[in-house]
Design a protein around this motif. Structure first.
Motif, PDB file in Angstrom:
ATOM      1  N   UNK A  42      -8.811   0.922  12.714  1.00 20.47           N
ATOM      2  CA  UNK A  42      -8.909   1.654  11.460  1.00 20.47           C
ATOM      3  C   UNK A  42      -7.516   1.960  10.910  1.00 20.47           C
ATOM      4  N   UNK A  43      -6.580   2.298  11.802  1.00 17.15           N
ATOM      5  CA  UNK A  43      -5.209   2.580  11.371  1.00 17.15           C
ATOM      6  C   UNK A  43      -4.576   1.346  10.737  1.00 17.15           C
ATOM      7  N   UNK A  44      -4.742   0.197  11.369  1.00 19.61           N
ATOM      8  CA  UNK A  44      -4.182  -1.036  10.825  1.00 19.61           C
ATOM      9  C   UNK A  44      -4.842  -1.390   9.504  1.00 19.61           C
ATOM     10  N   UNK A  45      -6.169  -1.239   9.445  1.00 14.35           N
ATOM     11  CA  UNK A  45      -6.883  -1.537   8.201  1.00 14.35           C
ATOM     12  C   UNK A  45      -6.427  -0.618   7.077  1.00 14.35           C
ATOM     13  N   UNK A  46      -6.286   0.687   7.356  1.00 16.10           N
ATOM     14  CA  UNK A  46      -5.857   1.653   6.340  1.00 16.10           C
ATOM     15  C   UNK A  46      -4.454   1.324   5.840  1.00 16.10           C
ATOM     16  N   UNK A  47      -3.563   0.999   6.763  1.00 14.75           N
ATOM     17  CA  UNK A  47      -2.198   0.650   6.379  1.00 14.75           C
ATOM     18  C   UNK A  47      -2.179  -0.593   5.496  1.00 14.75           C
ATOM     19  N   UNK A  48      -3.023  -1.567   5.813  1.00 18.18           N
ATOM     20  CA  UNK A  48      -3.058  -2.795   5.020  1.00 18.18           C
ATOM     21  C   UNK A  48      -3.657  -2.556   3.639  1.00 18.18           C
ATOM     22  N   UNK A  49      -4.696  -1.740   3.557  1.00 18.75           N
ATOM     23  CA  UNK A  49      -5.260  -1.417   2.250  1.00 18.75           C
ATOM     24  C   UNK A  49      -4.196  -0.772   1.359  1.00 18.75           C
ATOM     25  N   UNK A  50      -3.470   0.206   1.907  1.00 13.82           N
ATOM     26  CA  UNK A  50      -2.425   0.869   1.135  1.00 13.82           C
ATOM     27  C   UNK A  50      -1.295  -0.088   0.800  1.00 13.82           C
ATOM     28  N   UNK A  51      -1.025  -1.002   1.718  1.00 17.83           N
ATOM     29  CA  UNK A  51       0.108  -1.895   1.546  1.00 17.83           C
ATOM     30  C   UNK A  51      -0.124  -2.935   0.456  1.00 17.83           C
ATOM     31  N   UNK A  52      -1.395  -3.144   0.076  1.00 24.36           N
ATOM     32  CA  UNK A  52      -1.655  -4.030  -1.056  1.00 24.36           C
ATOM     33  C   UNK A  52      -0.931  -3.503  -2.294  1.00 24.36           C
ATOM     34  N   UNK A  53      -1.043  -2.184  -2.521  1.00 23.72           N
ATOM     35  CA  UNK A  53      -0.367  -1.593  -3.673  1.00 23.72           C
ATOM     36  C   UNK A  53       1.131  -1.490  -3.506  1.00 23.72           C
ATOM     37  N   UNK A  54       1.577  -1.056  -2.326  1.00 24.71           N
ATOM     38  CA  UNK A  54       3.015  -0.870  -2.128  1.00 24.71           C
ATOM     39  C   UNK A  54       3.762  -2.204  -2.119  1.00 24.71           C
ATOM     40  N   UNK A  55       3.152  -3.240  -1.539  1.00 24.19           N
ATOM     41  CA  UNK A  55       3.821  -4.543  -1.512  1.00 24.19           C
ATOM     42  C   UNK A  55       3.891  -5.145  -2.912  1.00 24.19           C
ATOM     43  N   UNK A  56       2.863  -4.892  -3.751  1.00 23.68           N
ATOM     44  CA  UNK A  56       2.910  -5.354  -5.136  1.00 23.68           C
ATOM     45  C   UNK A  56       4.029  -4.644  -5.888  1.00 23.68           C
ATOM     46  N   UNK A  57       4.103  -3.314  -5.735  1.00 22.57           N
ATOM     47  CA  UNK A  57       5.153  -2.553  -6.413  1.00 22.57           C
ATOM     48  C   UNK A  57       6.534  -2.972  -5.936  1.00 22.57           C
ATOM     49  N   UNK A  58       6.668  -3.174  -4.630  1.00 17.45           N
ATOM     50  CA  UNK A  58       7.960  -3.571  -4.081  1.00 17.45           C
ATOM     51  C   UNK A  58       8.343  -4.978  -4.525  1.00 17.45           C
ATOM     52  N   UNK A  59       7.359  -5.898  -4.517  1.00 17.20           N
ATOM     53  CA  UNK A  59       7.633  -7.261  -4.948  1.00 17.20           C
ATOM     54  C   UNK A  59       8.091  -7.323  -6.399  1.00 17.20           C
ATOM     55  N   UNK A  60       7.424  -6.557  -7.282  1.00 10.32           N
ATOM     56  CA  UNK A  60       7.823  -6.510  -8.692  1.00 10.32           C
ATOM     57  C   UNK A  60       9.231  -5.936  -8.838  1.00 10.32           C
TER      58      UNK A  60
END
Length: 308
Positions: A42-60
């Motif tokens: 669950x911890x890994x899944x939660x981190x990945x769900x959040x990381x969809x947004x953060x990785x998009x923001x960071x990539x931009x």
């Protein structure tokens, strides 16, 4: 409420580290969630769900600051997706302890190599003229994606560390390219977790806290990665990997407290010496940057105007 604030702070710090050094979001945020009593999957899944947004923001953000090599992104992302899906399914079915222990050994060795390379080797050998090809990037993407999902984090440490150690791409473009490819890989891992877990045990308030904290930190990391000299950036990245995975490795071996203290005293001394060596070499960075065509901000601005 206090837990959500702490989760938001963890997301901010995790993305600050990831955006600046190209690694650490998954490991930092997953570690925080597990410390709060969350099950590993669950911890890994939660981190990945959040990381969809953060990785998009960071990539931009990295794209805006011209830190991205899109050819590298394209080759890394495809195999990374395949590895991430397989890793997510494995973590849901089995314990991630073995994957974390295995990852810590590999990353500790790679981190130590990066630390020594960027802090102590001659500057002329930091960056080569041969860019990384598909034979190098495709397996790297697969392994990084698999380790990231199966171990609760590792895309940045595996991909960034290996690319830095190869010396085939400028450190700031390594960081930006790995962060940009991470969006696609993280999205694939999240969908795999979604299919395997069917939302059982997920707390999306926690995901939102990680996401908000990470999005706030993303532009800061993109600015700093362009301002920090390659020597200092590489040494800091290597030091971060060594410290993090040294702790995981010693814990997996069940080392006594005295051994841990002695080991960390030695590692800390090595990292301080490496950072001092990197600082002493910063005066020579202009020559290295000139070799790769980016000697100062004026040349960057000129190139941007020429493009349009």
């Amino acid at each position: 409420m206090m837990t959500l604030l702490l989760v938001g702070l963890a997301g901010f710090l995790a993305q600050f580290v990831a955006g600046t050094l190209g690694m650490g979001y998954g490991m930092t945020s997953t570690t925080a969630l597990v410390a709060f009593g969350t099950a590993p999957a669950i911890a890994s899944a939660s981190a990945h769900f959040a990381q969809v947004g953060t990785s998009l923001a960071s990539g931009v953000s990295h794209w805006k600051f011209r830190n991205v090599d899109w050819r590298t992104v394209g080759i890394l992302a495809g195999p990374g997706v395949v590895g991430a899906v397989l890793g997510a399914l494995l973590l849901v079915s089995f314990s991630g302890d073995f994957a974390i222990a295995w990852m810590s050994v590999i990353l500790f060795a790679l981190g130590l190599y990066v630390l020594v390379r960027f802090a102590f080797l001659r500057l002329g050998k930091l960056i080569t003229h041969k860019r990384p090809g598909a034979r190098f990037l495709a397996p790297l993407g697969f392994v990084a994606g698999f380790v990231d999902a199966a171990g609760g984090g590792g895309w940045g440490p595996v991909a960034t560390t290996t690319l830095l150690s190869s010396g085939r791409l400028e450190p700031r473009k390594v960081v930006g390219s790995v962060q940009a490819a991470e969006f696609v890989v993280t999205l694939a891992a999240s969908l795999a977790f979604l299919a395997a877990l069917s939302l059982h045990g997920m707390n999306f308030a926690v995901v939102a806290g990680l996401l908000i904290g990470g999005v706030l930190a993303a532009p800061i990391g993109a600015v700093l990665v362009r301002r920090v000299p390659p020597r200092l950036l590489g040494a800091a990245a290597g030091g971060l990997i060594v410290l993090t995975n040294g702790w995981l490795l010693l814990s997996a071996l069940g080392a006594p407290v005295a051994v841990v203290v002695v080991a960390y005293a030695g590692l800390s001394a090595l990292i301080v010496a490496a950072l001092l060596a990197a600082v002493r070499s910063m005066r020579e960075e202009r020559r290295i940057n000139a070799l790769v065509g980016e000697d100062d901000d004026d040349s960057v601005a000129t190139e941007e105007r020429a493009r349009g």
